[in-house]
Design an enzyme around this catalytic site. Structure first.
Site, PDB file in Angstrom:
ATOM      1  N   HIS A  73      86.418  -5.492  77.634  1.00 10.10           N
ATOM      2  CA  HIS A  73      88.024  -5.705  77.354  1.00 10.10           C
ATOM      3  C   HIS A  73      88.603  -4.431  76.903  1.00 10.10           C
ATOM      4  CE1 HIS A  73      86.768  -9.598  77.568  1.00 10.10           C
ATOM      5  NE2 HIS A  73      85.824  -9.521  76.580  1.00 10.10           N
ATOM      6  N   GLU A 129      87.176  -8.541  69.594  1.00  8.94           N
ATOM      7  CA  GLU A 129      85.974  -8.004  70.265  1.00  8.94           C
ATOM      8  C   GLU A 129      86.129  -6.774  71.016  1.00  8.94           C
ATOM      9  OE1 GLU A 129      83.383  -9.727  74.224  1.00  8.94           O
ATOM     10  OE2 GLU A 129      85.293 -10.898  73.484  1.00  8.94           O
ATOM     11  N   HIS A 158      79.382  -7.325  75.060  1.00 10.16           N
ATOM     12  CA  HIS A 158      80.535  -8.241  74.649  1.00 10.16           C
ATOM     13  C   HIS A 158      79.876  -8.893  73.308  1.00 10.16           C
ATOM     14  CE1 HIS A 158      82.733  -8.240  78.160  1.00 10.16           C
ATOM     15  NE2 HIS A 158      81.750  -7.815  78.638  1.00 10.16           N
ATOM     16  N   GLU A 184      75.812 -10.522  75.266  1.00  9.43           N
ATOM     17  CA  GLU A 184      76.687 -11.189  73.973  1.00  9.43           C
ATOM     18  C   GLU A 184      76.038 -11.150  73.069  1.00  9.43           C
ATOM     19  OE1 GLU A 184      79.564 -12.525  74.812  1.00  9.43           O
ATOM     20  OE2 GLU A 184      79.955 -12.724  76.764  1.00  9.43           O
TER      21      GLU A 184
END
Length: 290
Positions: free
Chosen positions: A85, A122, A177, A255
Site C-alpha cells: 500500500h 497498514e 502486509h 501477512e
C-alpha cells in the site's frame, strides 16, 4: 610421521575441513518442518569442525593474513522489498481504483490497506518494517531495493511493484502486509504463487521454498502463531495477486498478523516487536539465499 610433518597436516586441516576429507554436513530438517518458537537471533553461518583426516596434498598450508575477514553472508545477493500500500492512497481513489491486468483477472491498481482499532495504518506498518528489514539485509551484504520511497505517496500499482523486482533481477522479493480479518482471527500466513501459464511459472517452486523458509523463521523469531483462519500451516497458494502473477523472480507475500485482532495489533504497533519482525524476515530470506 615426524612431529614437524604432523604439525603441517594439522594446520592444513584446520584451514580446510572439506579438503581434509570431511563429508557433506548432515541434512537438516525438511523445509516444511514446523519449528518451535524461540527468541529472534540473526542467522549465522558458522564454520563446522575440521575433519580429522588430512589429504595427501593439502589445499593450503599457511593461515590467512592477519585481519582477513570472511565475506558477509548476503554479499552479491539482491533483495526487493515491497511495502504494501502507501500512506496517501486513500486520498486518490481514482488512481488506485484504476483497473490493471494481472493475467488471471483485472484488479484495482492498489488499495488503501487496513488499520488497527487505534488507527495505526497498514501502510505505515509495512513501511516501518521494510526500512528496518532493509538495514538488516544491507548490514549482511545484500543489495536492497524498495518498491516505494516513502509513506506519503500513491501506489505504485501492483503491476509496477512486480516490474521493479523483475528489473532488479532480484534473488528474492518479499511483499510485506498485515491483514484486516475478523477480530477473533489471529496469526500470520505466507502467500505463495501458483502456476498460471504466465511469467511466474518458472519461479513457482523457488517461491515455495522461499515461502517455507520465511514462514519457519517468522514463527520461531516472533512467536506469532500460524493463521487460524486462512491457509494450511500458514501457507496460502493464490493465483489472483498481480504482484505474484507478474513476477519473474522468486516472490512471496507475508501477512504478518491481523491488525483487527487486539493481540496481534498490540505486537504490530510496538516498535520493539517490529524490529523482531524485521530480524525474523531477514533470517528467513538469508536461509533461502545462502
Amino acid at each position: 610421521m615426524t612431529t614437524k610433518a604432523l604439525a603441517t597436516v594439522l594446520v592444513a586441516c584446520g584451514l580446510s575441513a572439506a579438503a581434509c576429507g570431511g563429508g557433506a554436513a548432515a541434512a537438516g530438517p525438511a523445509r516444511d518442518a514446523e519449528p518451535a518458537p524461540r527468541a529472534a537471533n540473526p542467522v549465522t553461518a558458522p564454520n563446522g569442525p575440521a575433519a580429522e583426516t588430512a589429504p595427501a596434498t593439502p589445499a593450503r598450508t599457511t593461515p590467512p593474513a592477519a585481519g582477513t575477514t570472511s565475506a558477509k553472508p548476503l554479499s552479491g545477493k539482491t533483495v526487493v522489498i515491497d511495502p504494501g500500500h502507501n500512506g496517501a492512497n486513500y486520498k486518490y481513489p481514482a488512481k488506485i481504483n484504476k483497473q490493471v491486468d494481472v493475467l488471471t483477472q483485472r484488479k484495482a491498481c492498489d488499495t488503501t490497506g487496513t488499520a488497527t482499532n487505534s488507527g495505526y495504518s497498514e501502510a505505515a506498518f509495512t513501511w516501518d518494517v521494510s526500512r528496518r528489514l532493509e538495514k538488516i539485509l544491507e548490514s549482511r551484504g545484500a543489495t536492497v531495493k524498495l518498491t516505494r520511497h516513502g509513506n506519503n505517496g500513491v501506489g505504485p500499482c501492483i503491476t509496477e511493484r512486480a516490474a521493479i523486482g523483475n528489473k532488479a533481477k532480484a534473488d528474492a522479493s518479499i511483499s510485506i502486509h498485515a491483514d484486516g480479518a475478523g477480530p477473533a482471527d489471529h496469526g500470520f500466513h505466507v502467500i505463495i504463487p501458483k502456476k498460471i501459464g504466465g511469467p511466474v511459472d518458472p519461479v513457482v517452486a523457488d517461491s515455495r521454498r522461499l515461502g517455507i523458509d520465511v514462514r519457519n523463521a517468522y514463527r520461531s523469531g516472533t512467536g506469532i502463531p500460524y493463521s487460524t483462519y486462512i491457509g494450511a500451516k500458514a501457507l496460502s497458494f493464490r493465483s489472483d495477486l498481480g504482484g505474484l502473477n507478474l513476477s519473474t523472480v522468486p516472490k512471496i507475500f507475508i501477512e504478518t498478523g491481523n491488525m483487527r485482532n487486539a493481540g496481534d495489533a498490540a505486537k504490530l504497533e510496538s516498535p520493539e516487536f517490529r524490529q523482531r519482525i524485521a530480524t525474523a524476515l531477514a533470517n528467513g530470506l538469508q536461509t533461502y539465499l545462502r
